[in-house]
Design a protein around this motif. Structure first.
Motif, PDB file in Angstrom:
ATOM      1  N   LEU A  17     -30.768 -71.750   0.670  1.00  0.00           N
ATOM      2  CA  LEU A  17     -31.047 -70.521  -0.077  1.00  0.00           C
ATOM      3  C   LEU A  17     -31.218 -70.814  -1.565  1.00  0.00           C
ATOM      4  N   LEU A  18     -30.441 -71.757  -2.080  1.00  0.00           N
ATOM      5  CA  LEU A  18     -30.598 -72.170  -3.481  1.00  0.00           C
ATOM      6  C   LEU A  18     -31.991 -72.732  -3.704  1.00  0.00           C
ATOM      7  N   ALA A  19     -32.478 -73.531  -2.728  1.00  0.00           N
ATOM      8  CA  ALA A  19     -33.806 -74.130  -2.851  1.00  0.00           C
ATOM      9  C   ALA A  19     -34.913 -73.091  -2.807  1.00  0.00           C
ATOM     10  N   GLU A  20     -34.636 -71.930  -2.209  1.00  0.00           N
ATOM     11  CA  GLU A  20     -35.598 -70.829  -2.235  1.00  0.00           C
ATOM     12  C   GLU A  20     -35.666 -70.179  -3.610  1.00  0.00           C
ATOM     13  N   GLY A  21     -34.680 -70.484  -4.455  1.00  0.00           N
ATOM     14  CA  GLY A  21     -34.653 -69.917  -5.795  1.00  0.00           C
ATOM     15  C   GLY A  21     -33.709 -68.743  -5.941  1.00  0.00           C
ATOM     16  N   ARG A  22     -32.839 -68.533  -4.950  1.00  0.00           N
ATOM     17  CA  ARG A  22     -31.941 -67.374  -4.996  1.00  0.00           C
ATOM     18  C   ARG A  22     -30.745 -67.623  -5.909  1.00  0.00           C
ATOM     19  N   SER A  23     -30.273 -66.562  -6.523  1.00  0.00           N
ATOM     20  CA  SER A  23     -29.097 -66.622  -7.391  1.00  0.00           C
ATOM     21  C   SER A  23     -27.845 -66.690  -6.540  1.00  0.00           C
ATOM     22  N   ASN A  24     -26.693 -66.980  -7.168  1.00  0.00           N
ATOM     23  CA  ASN A  24     -25.426 -66.971  -6.430  1.00  0.00           C
ATOM     24  C   ASN A  24     -25.170 -65.612  -5.802  1.00  0.00           C
ATOM     25  N   ALA A  25     -25.474 -64.544  -6.544  1.00  0.00           N
ATOM     26  CA  ALA A  25     -25.275 -63.197  -6.005  1.00  0.00           C
ATOM     27  C   ALA A  25     -26.181 -62.959  -4.804  1.00  0.00           C
ATOM     28  N   GLY A  26     -27.431 -63.444  -4.892  1.00  0.00           N
ATOM     29  CA  GLY A  26     -28.358 -63.288  -3.780  1.00  0.00           C
ATOM     30  C   GLY A  26     -27.915 -64.066  -2.554  1.00  0.00           C
ATOM     31  N   ILE A  27     -27.382 -65.273  -2.781  1.00  0.00           N
ATOM     32  CA  ILE A  27     -26.873 -66.083  -1.665  1.00  0.00           C
ATOM     33  C   ILE A  27     -25.666 -65.402  -1.027  1.00  0.00           C
TER      34      ILE A  27
END
Length: 218
Positions: free
Chosen positions: A161-171
């Motif tokens: 999910l981090l590699a998709e560009g998501r923030s910690n909140a988004g993850i």
């Protein structure tokens, strides 16, 4: 949001323009070649450019090269590259040259306007947006390299999910975890990839890039 669209298919360009305008995105120009794209960006000053990975004349990597050149000339421009198939090597090449304000989505995501607008918002704000299938291709059917072997299953989910560009909140929202727990997992990812704190570079982008490079090299 003000964007320029570049795709060799007139039907696709028009469909994407109508889709984006229906949700309030202003399409300043819709063109079919790299020179027309460069001219449109230079004259209209968009927030982001949506670029097909394959453009005339060779229909190979013109879109990737155009994205790199556009960001060199217009550092604040967000660039979202579209592809018909999963190509993590092209995504890695794109991130290597443009580590921020860039995205890579599959064209079959375009009918999900929320995904497209979310990606445009991210790249226009200087973030990264990678297609879930690009990231998934790394996880499926490939030999795990040493840094990945250090991660737990949950940490790999967080890395994807981090590699998709998501923030910690988004993850946290996607995995139904607390933000604090996600922060712990992200820290573990940084340790696995030996990414020490460095104010001059974005460790999240570096982790995503290292992840994609592993998929290319293994």
């Amino acid at each position: 949001m003000r964007v320029v669209v570049a795709d060799d298919s007139g039907i696709f360009r028009e469909g994407l323009r109508l889709l984006l305008e229906a949700v309030g995105v202003e399409v300043l120009a819709a063109v079919g070649t790299v020179p027309a794209l460069a001219a449109a960006v230079a004259t209209t000053g968009p927030d982001a450019a949506v670029v097909d990975v394959r453009l005339p004349p060779s229909f190979t990597d013109e879109g990737i090269r155009a994205a790199l050149e556009l960001r060199e000339r217009h550092p604040s421009l967000g660039v979202l590259v579209l592809s018909t198939s999963v190509d993590e090597v092209s995504a890695a090449r794109l991130l290597a040259g443009v580590p921020s304000g860039v995205g890579y989505l599959l064209k079959d995501r375009v009918d999900d306007v929320a995904t497209v607008t979310d990606a445009l918002d991210r790249v226009a704000a200087g973030g990264v947006a990678l297609d879930t299938q690009v990231v998934g291709a790394v996880l499926a059917g490939r030999r795990a390299a040493a840094p990945l072997e250090r991660l737990t299953a949950r940490e790999r989910e967080v890395l994807a999910l981090l590699a998709e560009g998501r923030s910690n909140a988004g993850i946290a929202e996607r995995l139904y975890l607390s933000t604090k727990t996600v922060e712990t997992h992200v820290a573990a990812v940084f340790r696995a990839f030996d990414l020490a704190a460095d104010e001059s570079e974005n460790r999240r982008v570096r982790a995503a890039l290292a992840y994609l490079r592993l998929s290319r090299d293994t």
